[in-house]
Motif scaffolding. Structure first.
Motif, PDB file in Angstrom:
ATOM      1  N   GLY A   1       0.825  -1.210   0.000  1.00  0.00           N
ATOM      2  CA  GLY A   1       0.000   0.000   0.000  1.00  0.00           C
ATOM      3  C   GLY A   1       0.857   1.256   0.000  1.00  0.00           C
ATOM      4  N   LEU A   2       1.933   1.239   0.765  1.00  0.00           N
ATOM      5  CA  LEU A   2       2.841   2.395   0.753  1.00  0.00           C
ATOM      6  C   LEU A   2       3.484   2.559  -0.614  1.00  0.00           C
ATOM      7  N   ALA A   3       3.801   1.439  -1.284  1.00  0.00           N
ATOM      8  CA  ALA A   3       4.358   1.512  -2.639  1.00  0.00           C
ATOM      9  C   ALA A   3       3.337   2.122  -3.596  1.00  0.00           C
ATOM     10  N   ALA A   4       2.071   1.773  -3.438  1.00  0.00           N
ATOM     11  CA  ALA A   4       1.020   2.351  -4.285  1.00  0.00           C
ATOM     12  C   ALA A   4       0.892   3.852  -4.022  1.00  0.00           C
ATOM     13  N   ALA A   5       0.983   4.260  -2.773  1.00  0.00           N
ATOM     14  CA  ALA A   5       0.903   5.689  -2.447  1.00  0.00           C
ATOM     15  C   ALA A   5       2.085   6.445  -3.061  1.00  0.00           C
ATOM     16  N   VAL A   6       3.276   5.873  -2.973  1.00  0.00           N
ATOM     17  CA  VAL A   6       4.451   6.509  -3.583  1.00  0.00           C
ATOM     18  C   VAL A   6       4.282   6.568  -5.093  1.00  0.00           C
ATOM     19  N   MET A   7       3.707   5.515  -5.671  1.00  0.00           N
ATOM     20  CA  MET A   7       3.461   5.514  -7.112  1.00  0.00           C
ATOM     21  C   MET A   7       2.524   6.657  -7.500  1.00  0.00           C
ATOM     22  N   GLY A   8       1.538   6.944  -6.652  1.00  0.00           N
ATOM     23  CA  GLY A   8       0.659   8.087  -6.902  1.00  0.00           C
ATOM     24  C   GLY A   8       1.424   9.391  -6.905  1.00  0.00           C
ATOM     25  N   VAL A   9       2.378   9.513  -5.991  1.00  0.00           N
ATOM     26  CA  VAL A   9       3.203  10.730  -5.944  1.00  0.00           C
ATOM     27  C   VAL A   9       4.097  10.811  -7.182  1.00  0.00           C
ATOM     28  N   VAL A  10       4.667   9.666  -7.581  1.00  0.00           N
ATOM     29  CA  VAL A  10       5.513   9.644  -8.786  1.00  0.00           C
ATOM     30  C   VAL A  10       4.701  10.071 -10.006  1.00  0.00           C
ATOM     31  N   LEU A  11       3.493   9.534 -10.122  1.00  0.00           N
ATOM     32  CA  LEU A  11       2.650   9.873 -11.268  1.00  0.00           C
ATOM     33  C   LEU A  11       2.216  11.340 -11.223  1.00  0.00           C
ATOM     34  N   LEU A  12       2.058  11.894 -10.048  1.00  0.00           N
ATOM     35  CA  LEU A  12       1.739  13.318  -9.920  1.00  0.00           C
ATOM     36  C   LEU A  12       2.917  14.167 -10.397  1.00  0.00           C
ATOM     37  N   ALA A  13       4.152  13.707 -10.087  1.00  0.00           N
ATOM     38  CA  ALA A  13       5.351  14.450 -10.485  1.00  0.00           C
ATOM     39  C   ALA A  13       5.676  14.248 -11.961  1.00  0.00           C
ATOM     40  N   VAL A  14       5.410  13.039 -12.485  1.00  0.00           N
ATOM     41  CA  VAL A  14       5.697  12.721 -13.889  1.00  0.00           C
ATOM     42  C   VAL A  14       4.411  12.204 -14.519  1.00  0.00           C
ATOM     43  N   PRO A  15       3.519  13.085 -14.932  1.00  0.00           N
ATOM     44  CA  PRO A  15       2.188  12.666 -15.375  1.00  0.00           C
ATOM     45  C   PRO A  15       2.152  11.910 -16.697  1.00  0.00           C
ATOM     46  N   GLY A  16       3.202  11.888 -17.490  1.00  0.00           N
ATOM     47  CA  GLY A  16       3.160  11.263 -18.802  1.00  0.00           C
ATOM     48  C   GLY A  16       3.558   9.802 -18.826  1.00  0.00           C
ATOM     49  N   LEU A  17       3.651   9.139 -17.684  1.00  0.00           N
ATOM     50  CA  LEU A  17       4.081   7.730 -17.667  1.00  0.00           C
ATOM     51  C   LEU A  17       3.019   6.829 -18.299  1.00  0.00           C
ATOM     52  N   THR A  18       3.488   5.875 -19.079  1.00  0.00           N
ATOM     53  CA  THR A  18       2.573   4.904 -19.682  1.00  0.00           C
ATOM     54  C   THR A  18       2.132   3.893 -18.628  1.00  0.00           C
ATOM     55  N   ALA A  19       1.122   3.118 -18.954  1.00  0.00           N
ATOM     56  CA  ALA A  19       0.618   2.103 -18.019  1.00  0.00           C
ATOM     57  C   ALA A  19       1.693   1.067 -17.727  1.00  0.00           C
ATOM     58  N   LEU A  20       2.467   0.674 -18.748  1.00  0.00           N
ATOM     59  CA  LEU A  20       3.535  -0.302 -18.544  1.00  0.00           C
ATOM     60  C   LEU A  20       4.613   0.258 -17.620  1.00  0.00           C
ATOM     61  N   ALA A  21       4.991   1.508 -17.828  1.00  0.00           N
ATOM     62  CA  ALA A  21       5.997   2.140 -16.968  1.00  0.00           C
ATOM     63  C   ALA A  21       5.477   2.230 -15.531  1.00  0.00           C
ATOM     64  N   GLN A  22       4.208   2.566 -15.370  1.00  0.00           N
ATOM     65  CA  GLN A  22       3.625   2.626 -14.026  1.00  0.00           C
ATOM     66  C   GLN A  22       3.667   1.257 -13.351  1.00  0.00           C
ATOM     67  N   ALA A  23       3.316   0.228 -14.097  1.00  0.00           N
ATOM     68  CA  ALA A  23       3.313  -1.124 -13.540  1.00  0.00           C
ATOM     69  C   ALA A  23       4.713  -1.557 -13.132  1.00  0.00           C
TER      70      ALA A  23
END
Length: 150
Positions: free
Chosen positions: A33-55
């Motif tokens: 869950g903490l990894a998912a929360a950090v991923m949300g922050v990463v996506l907020l900072a770098v909004p253009g990530l593809t779904a594969l990159a996010q995964a």
């Protein structure tokens, strides 16, 4: 769905995982869950990530957070503070203490007064009122030996 709102999905996933941790405690879902929360922050900072990159980033973060827990946090949670090795093991705390027999030891069994209670004891036959020293414990029975009280 727009890239700006995707970070909310990661935070919702984080909340669901943290809620799952509350229902099924064990620390595992907490770290994912903490990894998912950090991923949300990463996506907020770098909004253009593809779904594969996010995964891929999420998997790396999840493994890293679980590894962090397993190697660094968990050993510290399981550590017993010095001097508390016998905490919650009352019988072991009695080893080395001396007590008076409130029932004689006959055929290897008797009772000793410990605090305001009585404990079963095993040891050499001794008369009522003899002083004994606890040398070990078997379940809830104290192993004792006679002491030389002058």
């Amino acid at each position: 769905m727009s890239q700006i709102a995707l970070h909310y999905l990661w935070w919702i996933a984080a909340l669901l995982l943290l809620g799952g941790e509350v229902l099924l405690p064990g620390y595992f879902m907490l770290w994912i869950g903490l990894a998912a929360a950090v991923m949300g922050v990463v996506l907020l900072a770098v909004p253009g990530l593809t779904a594969l990159a996010q995964a891929v980033i999420f998997v790396i973060l999840a493994f890293a957070s679980c590894f962090l827990y397993w190697k660094w946090v968990r050993p510290r949670l399981n550590r017993v503070p010095a001097g508390n090795e016998r905490l919650n093991r009352r019988g072991e705390q009695l080893i080395g203490q001396r007590y008076t027999l409130c029932e004689p030891i006959v055929q290897g069994r008797g009772k000793a007064k410990v605090g305001d209670g009585m404990w079963l004891v095993t040891g050499p036959d001794l008369p009522l009122g003899a002083t004994v020293e606890v040398v070990g414990i078997d379940g809830t029975t104290l192993r004792v030996k006679a002491t030389d009280v002058a």
